[in-house]
Motif scaffolding. Structure first.
Motif, PDB file in Angstrom:
ATOM      1  N   ILE A   1       0.851  -1.200   0.000  1.00 46.08           N
ATOM      2  CA  ILE A   1       0.000   0.000   0.000  1.00 46.08           C
ATOM      3  C   ILE A   1       0.887   1.252   0.000  1.00 46.08           C
ATOM      4  CG2 ILE A   1      -1.750   1.280   1.321  1.00 46.08           C
ATOM      5  CD1 ILE A   1      -3.179  -1.258   0.895  1.00 46.08           C
ATOM      6  N   LYS A   2       1.965   1.192   0.757  1.00 49.53           N
ATOM      7  CA  LYS A   2       2.906   2.319   0.783  1.00 49.53           C
ATOM      8  C   LYS A   2       3.510   2.532  -0.610  1.00 49.53           C
ATOM      9  CE  LYS A   2       6.985   4.014   3.219  1.00 49.53           C
ATOM     10  NZ  LYS A   2       7.971   3.737   4.261  1.00 49.53           N
ATOM     11  N   ALA A   3       3.855   1.452  -1.293  1.00 49.79           N
ATOM     12  CA  ALA A   3       4.409   1.553  -2.644  1.00 49.79           C
ATOM     13  C   ALA A   3       3.367   2.133  -3.612  1.00 49.79           C
ATOM     14  CB  ALA A   3       4.879   0.188  -3.127  1.00 49.79           C
ATOM     15  N   LEU A   4       2.115   1.701  -3.478  1.00 50.76           N
ATOM     16  CA  LEU A   4       1.047   2.231  -4.324  1.00 50.76           C
ATOM     17  C   LEU A   4       0.883   3.728  -4.083  1.00 50.76           C
ATOM     18  CD1 LEU A   4      -1.329   1.757  -6.299  1.00 50.76           C
ATOM     19  CD2 LEU A   4      -2.752   1.307  -4.289  1.00 50.76           C
ATOM     20  N   LYS A   5       0.876   4.105  -2.824  1.00 50.81           N
ATOM     21  CA  LYS A   5       0.765   5.519  -2.459  1.00 50.81           C
ATOM     22  C   LYS A   5       1.898   6.326  -3.088  1.00 50.81           C
ATOM     23  CE  LYS A   5       2.108   7.430   1.511  1.00 50.81           C
ATOM     24  NZ  LYS A   5       2.236   7.752   2.909  1.00 50.81           N
ATOM     25  N   SER A   6       3.091   5.777  -3.037  1.00 50.82           N
ATOM     26  CA  SER A   6       4.253   6.449  -3.616  1.00 50.82           C
ATOM     27  C   SER A   6       4.136   6.537  -5.141  1.00 50.82           C
ATOM     28  CB  SER A   6       5.525   5.704  -3.228  1.00 50.82           C
ATOM     29  OG  SER A   6       6.646   6.285  -3.834  1.00 50.82           O
ATOM     30  N   ASP A   7       3.724   5.440  -5.769  1.00 50.08           N
ATOM     31  CA  ASP A   7       3.562   5.422  -7.226  1.00 50.08           C
ATOM     32  C   ASP A   7       2.535   6.449  -7.688  1.00 50.08           C
ATOM     33  OD1 ASP A   7       5.378   3.337  -7.333  1.00 50.08           O
ATOM     34  OD2 ASP A   7       3.870   1.784  -7.697  1.00 50.08           O
ATOM     35  N   LEU A   8       1.452   6.568  -6.943  1.00 52.69           N
ATOM     36  CA  LEU A   8       0.381   7.494  -7.316  1.00 52.69           C
ATOM     37  C   LEU A   8       0.574   8.890  -6.753  1.00 52.69           C
ATOM     38  CD1 LEU A   8      -2.685   5.144  -6.785  1.00 52.69           C
ATOM     39  CD2 LEU A   8      -1.522   5.699  -8.934  1.00 52.69           C
ATOM     40  N   GLU A   9       1.574   9.039  -5.863  1.00 51.71           N
ATOM     41  CA  GLU A   9       1.857  10.308  -5.197  1.00 51.71           C
ATOM     42  C   GLU A   9       0.602  10.856  -4.517  1.00 51.71           C
ATOM     43  OE1 GLU A   9       3.649  12.824  -8.128  1.00 51.71           O
ATOM     44  OE2 GLU A   9       5.389  11.534  -8.331  1.00 51.71           O
ATOM     45  N   GLN A  10      -0.116   9.959  -3.834  1.00 58.23           N
ATOM     46  CA  GLN A  10      -1.353  10.324  -3.140  1.00 58.23           C
ATOM     47  C   GLN A  10      -1.373   9.706  -1.752  1.00 58.23           C
ATOM     48  OE1 GLN A  10      -3.989  12.286  -4.252  1.00 58.23           O
ATOM     49  NE2 GLN A  10      -2.631  12.763  -5.956  1.00 58.23           N
ATOM     50  N   LYS A  11      -2.140  10.308  -0.870  1.00 62.20           N
ATOM     51  CA  LYS A  11      -2.381   9.759   0.454  1.00 62.20           C
ATOM     52  C   LYS A  11      -3.381   8.613   0.298  1.00 62.20           C
ATOM     53  CE  LYS A  11      -3.682  11.373   5.028  1.00 62.20           C
ATOM     54  NZ  LYS A  11      -4.104  12.544   5.801  1.00 62.20           N
ATOM     55  N   ALA A  12      -3.084   7.461   0.883  1.00 65.14           N
ATOM     56  CA  ALA A  12      -3.945   6.297   0.701  1.00 65.14           C
ATOM     57  C   ALA A  12      -5.094   6.277   1.696  1.00 65.14           C
ATOM     58  CB  ALA A  12      -3.130   5.008   0.818  1.00 65.14           C
ATOM     59  N   PHE A  13      -4.821   6.568   2.963  1.00 65.22           N
ATOM     60  CA  PHE A  13      -5.841   6.489   4.001  1.00 65.22           C
ATOM     61  C   PHE A  13      -5.743   7.707   4.911  1.00 65.22           C
ATOM     62  CE2 PHE A  13      -5.005   1.984   3.122  1.00 65.22           C
ATOM     63  CZ  PHE A  13      -6.298   1.531   2.892  1.00 65.22           C
ATOM     64  N   ASP A  14      -6.867   8.110   5.440  1.00 65.55           N
ATOM     65  CA  ASP A  14      -6.883   9.108   6.498  1.00 65.55           C
ATOM     66  C   ASP A  14      -7.089   8.324   7.784  1.00 65.55           C
ATOM     67  OD1 ASP A  14      -7.225  11.134   8.291  1.00 65.55           O
ATOM     68  OD2 ASP A  14      -8.736  12.202   7.111  1.00 65.55           O
ATOM     69  N   ARG A  15      -6.039   8.133   8.541  1.00 60.63           N
ATOM     70  CA  ARG A  15      -6.084   7.261   9.724  1.00 60.63           C
ATOM     71  C   ARG A  15      -6.600   7.968  10.978  1.00 60.63           C
ATOM     72  NH1 ARG A  15      -2.358   2.500   9.105  1.00 60.63           N
ATOM     73  NH2 ARG A  15      -1.711   2.589   6.952  1.00 60.63           N
ATOM     74  N   ARG A  16      -7.030   9.200  10.870  1.00 58.84           N
ATOM     75  CA  ARG A  16      -7.546   9.907  12.034  1.00 58.84           C
ATOM     76  C   ARG A  16      -8.902   9.392  12.463  1.00 58.84           C
ATOM     77  NH1 ARG A  16      -7.750  15.814  10.183  1.00 58.84           N
ATOM     78  NH2 ARG A  16      -8.338  14.713   8.284  1.00 58.84           N
TER      79      ARG A  16
END
Length: 54
Positions: A36-51
């Motif tokens: 998921i971290k790699a996907l986030k990096s590839d897309l240059e987007q935040k994947a989840f709002d963990r708040r």
């Protein structure tokens, strides 16, 4: 690899748990997190709002 990352991302959303998603794919929770971290990096987007929790 990106298709696998998207599948894992969607599974995490569906089951609402990194651990349960990892169990579905017979891999470790850290492997799901890394993908998921790699996907986030590839897309240059935040994947989840963990708040917030569901």
């Amino acid at each position: 690899m990106m298709l696998r990352q998207v599948k894992h991302f969607l599974t995490v959303i569906r089951v609402e748990s990194f651990t349960e998603a990892a169990e579905e794919y017979f891999i470790s929770q850290s492997a799901i997190s890394q993908r998921i971290k790699a996907l986030k990096s590839d897309l240059e987007q935040k994947a989840f709002d963990r708040r917030f929790s569901l």
